[in-house]
Design an enzyme around this catalytic site. Structure first.
Site, short mmCIF file in Angstrom:
data_model
loop_
_atom_site.label_atom_id
_atom_site.label_comp_id
_atom_site.label_asym_id
_atom_site.label_seq_id
_atom_site.Cartn_x
_atom_site.Cartn_y
_atom_site.Cartn_z
NE ARG A 1 -2.71 0.82 3.73
CZ ARG A 1 -3.43 0.67 4.57
NH1 ARG A 1 -4.54 0.05 4.31
NH2 ARG A 1 -2.89 0.67 5.90
CE LYS B 1 -3.14 4.44 7.24
NZ LYS B 1 -4.41 4.13 7.57
CD GLU C 1 -12.11 5.97 4.53
OE1 GLU C 1 -11.51 5.15 5.55
OE2 GLU C 1 -11.51 6.27 3.41
#
Ligand code: PLP
Length: 397
Positions: free
Chosen positions: A142, A244, A280
Site C-alpha cells: 500500500r 494513506k 468511511e
C-alpha cells in the site's frame, strides 16, 4: 565566539565516546565507519553509539498496562532509511535512538505535504516468546502504491517488513502483555529533501517508530456514536482519498472536533458529488449488516482500502455471509440491523447510533452480533489464539 569552546568540547566528547563504543562493540575491526547512514545525515539523528542507556531498565514497568489508550508513549528506538535522487533507491537503513529528526525548512513534506504513513500492530505471542505482525506485506504494498501517487520512491516490500521487524525487536519491552493491547507501529515516508518550486523533493526518508496502545476510542470496546457529515468531505474523485497520504487528515480535523464537541465519537463521511453514498469514518472503513448480507462501500479511489476491511470481507465470506462491495446509501444505512467500523487502530468497532440530519438511528450491538463474531474471528488470528490457516501472521523473533 564564547560559545565555540563548550560546543567543540561537547562534540569532541561525543566523538570520543562513539569511538570508544565502536571499539568496544566491534572489537576494533578497524573500519572506522561507525554509521551506516551517509555522512550528511549523521548529525541529524540521535545515534545509538552515543546513547545513554541508563534509563533503559526502567520505563516499560512503569506503564499502567490496564489503562492504555491511544496516546503517544515514546519508546526507545526508531528505524531510519534515506534515499536521495542520486541513490535512486533506498539502500540500507538502521536503528537509531527515538528522538527528534532534523529537517530542512524547505523540505517537501513541510511545504507541500509530500508524505505517507502506515499503521500496524505487533502482538505478544501466546505461550511462547516473540511477536506477531498481521499481513505486513500488505502495508508495504500500500505504501508503494501511495508513493507512486505522491511521486516518491518507496522501500521494497522486504525492506519495509525488515524495518518493521527491527523496530519491534528494538522496542520489545514496550509490547503490552497479552490481552492488554499492542505495539502500534507507524511507518512514515516523507519528502525530506529541500525544494522550493513545486516538484518532488530531492531526498526521502523512510522512518518507523512505535508506541504501545490500547483501545483507540475513549469508549474502549463499547459501541460508538457517529454523525454523518454533509458539509466537509475527506476525499474527491481524482484526489488522494485512496492512498494513506498525510494530507488527507488535517482538512477533516475540524469536522471531527465539531462532532466530538457534540458528544459523537467520530464522523461518517459522504461522497463529495452526490452527498448520498457512505465513504468511511476518519480513520476506519464502514460496514452495514442486514440479515446475512454485509455491505461496505466499494473502493474507487475515494476510500482508503483498509487491510482490516479486506480481511473482514474474506473472513465474513468464509463464515457464510454474503459480502457486497458496492455503493451504500444513507438509506441503506438507516435500514441496517448493524453497523461497524474496521481498521488497524479500531480493529472492529460496533456502532450504536448514527445521527443523520439531527435524527438519531440505533443499531444492534453486544453479544450475538455479526460484528462481535467477526471481531473475535479476526483478533483470534491476530493475537495467535486461533490457527492462522490463511498465513496472515508473520512471526518476529
Ligand atoms: C488507515 C486507514 C483505514 C484503515 O486501514 P487498515 O489497513 O485497516 O488499518 C481506513 N481509513 C482511513 C482513512 C485510514 O487512514
Amino acid at each position: 565566539m564564547r560559545s565555540a569552546l563548550p560546543l567543540s568540547a561537547r562534540s569532541f566528547n561525543r566523538l570520543l565516546s562513539s569511538a570508544v563504543n565502536v571499539v568496544q562493540a566491534g572489537g576494533g575491526g578497524g573500519s572506522g565507519c561507525s554509521s551506516l547512514l551517509p555522512r550528511r545525515w549523521a548529525s541529524s539523528l540521535p545515534q545509538l553509539d552515543s546513547v545513554d542507556r541508563s534509563d533503559e531498565e526502567s520505563g516499560g514497568e512503569m506503564i499502567d498496562w490496564d489503562n492504555l489508550g491511544f496516546g503517544l508513549i515514546p519508546t526507545d528506538y526508531m528505524y531510519v532509511m534515506r534515499c536521495s535522487v542520486e541513490d535512486g533507491a533506498f539502500t540500507r537503513g538502521e536503528l537509531s535512538r527515538y528522538g527528534n529528526i532534523e529537517l530542512s525548512p524547505s523540505s517537501g513534506v513541510l511545504n507541500y505535504g509530500q508524505g505517507l504513513f502506515e499503521g500496524m500492530k505487533a502482538y505478544r505471542r501466546v505461550g511462547r516468546a516473540g511477536y506477531t505482525l498481521f499481513r505486513p506485506e500488505e502495508n508495504a504494498r500500500r505504501m508503494q502504491h501511495g508513493a507512486d501517487r505522491m511521486c516518491m520512491p518507496a522501500p521494497s516490500v522486504d525492506q519495509f517488513v525488515d524495518a518493521v521487524k527491527h523496530t519491534v525487536l528494538a522496542n520489545a519491552r514496550w509490547v503490552p502483555p497479552q490481552g492488554k493491547g499492542a505495539l502500534y507501529i507507524r511507518p512514515l515516508l516523507i519528502g525530506s529533501g529541500p525544494i522550493l518550486g513545486l516538484a518532488p523533493a530531492p531526498e526521502y526518508t523512510f522512518l518507523v517508530y512505535a508506541a504501545p496502545v490500547g483501545n483507540y476510542f475513549k469508549e474502549g470496546l463499547a459501541p460508538i456514536n457517529l454523525v454523518v457529515e454533509d458539509g466537509v468531505h475527506r476525499a474527491m474523485p481524482g484526489g488522494t482519498g485512496g492512498v494513506k497520504t498525510i494530507t488527507n487528515y488535517a482538512p477533516v480535523i475540524k469536522a471531527q472536533m465539531d462532532a466530538k464537541s457534540k458528544g459523537f465519537t467520530d464522523v461518517l463521511y459522504l461522497d463529495a458529488i452526490h452527498k448520498r453514498y457512505l465513504e468511511e469514518v476518519s480513520s476506519c472503513n464502514v460496514f452495514i449488516v442486514k440479515g446475512r448480507v454485509i455491505a461496505t462501500p466499494a473502493t474507487r479511489g475515494t476510500i482508503l482500502p483498509g487491510i482490516t476491511r479486506k480481511s473482514i470481507i474474506e473472513l465474513a465470506t468464509d463464515r457464510g455471509y454474503k459480502v457486497e462491495e458496492r455503493p451504500v446509501t444513507v438509506d441503506d444505512l438507516i435500514d441496517a440491523d448493524e453497523v461497524f467500523c474496521t481498521g488497524t487502530a479500531v480493529v472492529v468497532a460496533p456502532v450504536a447510533t448514527v445521527t443523520v440530519e439531527g435524527q438519531r438511528y440505533s443499531f444492534r450491538t453486544g453479544p450475538d452480533t455479526v460484528s462481535q463474531e467477526l471481531y473475535t474471528t479476526l483478533t483470534s488470528i491476530q493475537m495467535g489464539l486461533a490457527e492462522d490457516s490463511k498465513g496472515w501472521t508473520v512471526a518476529v523473533d
